[in-house]
Design a protein around this motif. Sequence first.
Motif, PDB file in Angstrom:
ATOM      1  N   ALA A  87       0.386  12.311   2.888  1.00 12.74           N
ATOM      2  CA  ALA A  87       0.489  11.422   2.323  1.00 12.74           C
ATOM      3  C   ALA A  87       2.125  10.913   2.172  1.00 12.74           C
ATOM      4  N   ALA A  88       2.892  11.864   2.090  1.00 11.55           N
ATOM      5  CA  ALA A  88       4.500  11.897   2.100  1.00 11.55           C
ATOM      6  C   ALA A  88       4.846  11.422   3.591  1.00 11.55           C
ATOM      7  N   SER A  89       4.203  12.116   4.601  1.00 16.18           N
ATOM      8  CA  SER A  89       4.502  11.741   5.676  1.00 16.18           C
ATOM      9  C   SER A  89       4.081  10.142   6.151  1.00 16.18           C
ATOM     10  N   THR A  90       3.140   9.863   5.711  1.00 12.86           N
ATOM     11  CA  THR A  90       2.802   8.405   5.654  1.00 12.86           C
ATOM     12  C   THR A  90       3.834   7.186   5.502  1.00 12.86           C
ATOM     13  N   VAL A  91       4.307   7.570   4.057  1.00  6.89           N
ATOM     14  CA  VAL A  91       5.398   6.578   3.478  1.00  6.89           C
ATOM     15  C   VAL A  91       6.816   6.912   4.276  1.00  6.89           C
ATOM     16  N   THR A  92       6.975   8.208   4.462  1.00  5.99           N
ATOM     17  CA  THR A  92       8.299   8.533   5.266  1.00  5.99           C
ATOM     18  C   THR A  92       8.399   7.566   6.695  1.00  5.99           C
ATOM     19  N   THR A  93       7.211   8.000   7.515  1.00  5.35           N
ATOM     20  CA  THR A  93       7.270   7.351   8.621  1.00  5.35           C
ATOM     21  C   THR A  93       7.297   5.614   8.652  1.00  5.35           C
ATOM     22  N   GLY A 124       0.768  -1.155  -0.026  1.00  6.79           N
ATOM     23  CA  GLY A 124      -0.031  -0.125   0.058  1.00  6.79           C
ATOM     24  C   GLY A 124       0.743   1.364   0.093  1.00  6.79           C
ATOM     25  N   ILE A 125       2.237   1.101   0.089  1.00  2.00           N
ATOM     26  CA  ILE A 125       3.193   2.286   0.051  1.00  2.00           C
ATOM     27  C   ILE A 125       3.705   2.446  -1.485  1.00  2.00           C
ATOM     28  N   ASP A 126       3.538   3.660  -1.885  1.00  4.39           N
ATOM     29  CA  ASP A 126       4.134   4.316  -3.150  1.00  4.39           C
ATOM     30  C   ASP A 126       5.188   5.178  -2.904  1.00  4.39           C
ATOM     31  N   PHE A 127       6.512   4.984  -3.333  1.00  2.03           N
ATOM     32  CA  PHE A 127       7.524   6.110  -2.947  1.00  2.03           C
ATOM     33  C   PHE A 127       7.054   7.297  -3.746  1.00  2.03           C
ATOM     34  N   GLY A 128       6.381   7.193  -4.819  1.00  3.34           N
ATOM     35  CA  GLY A 128       5.968   8.353  -5.630  1.00  3.34           C
ATOM     36  C   GLY A 128       5.361   9.302  -4.816  1.00  3.34           C
ATOM     37  N   ALA A 129       4.800   8.924  -3.668  1.00  7.37           N
ATOM     38  CA  ALA A 129       4.015   9.879  -2.653  1.00  7.37           C
ATOM     39  C   ALA A 129       5.189  10.924  -2.034  1.00  7.37           C
ATOM     40  N   ILE A 130       6.122  10.433  -1.729  1.00  4.15           N
ATOM     41  CA  ILE A 130       7.266  11.289  -1.264  1.00  4.15           C
ATOM     42  C   ILE A 130       7.682  12.381  -2.328  1.00  4.15           C
TER      43      ILE A 130
END
Length: 330
Positions: A292-298, A214-220
């Motif tokens: 969204a970027a915070s979700t992936v980063t954390t 469910g994680i896409d590095f593109g969100a960062i």
Amino acid sequence: MKIKAGLERIPGGMMVVPLLLAATLNTFAPNLLRIGNFTEALFVNGASTLIALFLLCTGAQINLKSFGVSLGKGATLLATKWIVGAAVGLIAYMFAGSDGLWLGLAPIAVIAAMTNSNGGLFVALVGQYGSKEDRAAYSLLALNDGPFLTMVALSIFGAMGFVNGMFSVQSFIAVLLPILVGMVLGNLDEDMRTFLDNGSAMLIPFFAFALGMGIDFGAIVEGGLTGILLGVLTVFVTGTAGYFLFKALGWNPIVGAAEGSTAGNAVATPAAIAAANASFAAYAELATVQVAASTVTTAILLPLYVAFLVKRLEKKGYQFKQGNITKVSG
């Protein structure tokens, strides 16, 4: 080939490696495992089911005599996460520039990301480093899902009033029920408790992989450096606060640190708040990509931070064994 031994040599490896592997796969070949039937059900859509089963197995290990400890830890985690996240949000409002942003961050994004936590990530980390009582603390953490606690913070700040329908009692009960079922089974039959205990550790790499899908590095990339900054603040501010509070209370500090994340459902919070109060509409889109970027980063950074804290404790003479932390040397 010693796969299990290799994973165990990496701090948090049973959770981190499958999660990052799946996130990489989802980013660069998202449809590879989305082929339907059992494959997609297990590796892509299975996170909720596998976590529910994990919670049931965990619930079976709870002795009713010690359940109060779990509730106390859960309440402490919930309060710490909200108070620290809301405090940083208040700072963001107080020092926001003429554009309404603080360090490029929308204050509503700060509150949404920092008062919410990734339950799956918490369960995975505590499943590896925490005790049975620590895992059961998750029963209260469902309260920080969705926009409810964000709205409480905004209401206190005088930014908006309460809006009905932002918190679902039914959803909270739905999270709690698997734990209760397991607890009943384990307290009625000691053999069932032993049988279900075997499932806890085994499930971690499987639901970690499904979470990664469910994680896409593109969100960062989309959220930019400000979204990454929000994730870093979430991990190091809320996670560190939980770590030191749990340490001060004589509990496993790693459990406190494990709350330093942003859940995927927090991405919807800015839009929900904007729908309730139009004054936030101008910041909803920016806040959404930052959360969204915070979700992936954390999801990437928190396991690494927890691994660092574990190594730090081990160097000080602590050891983690069967879910308990003990000091074995000076």
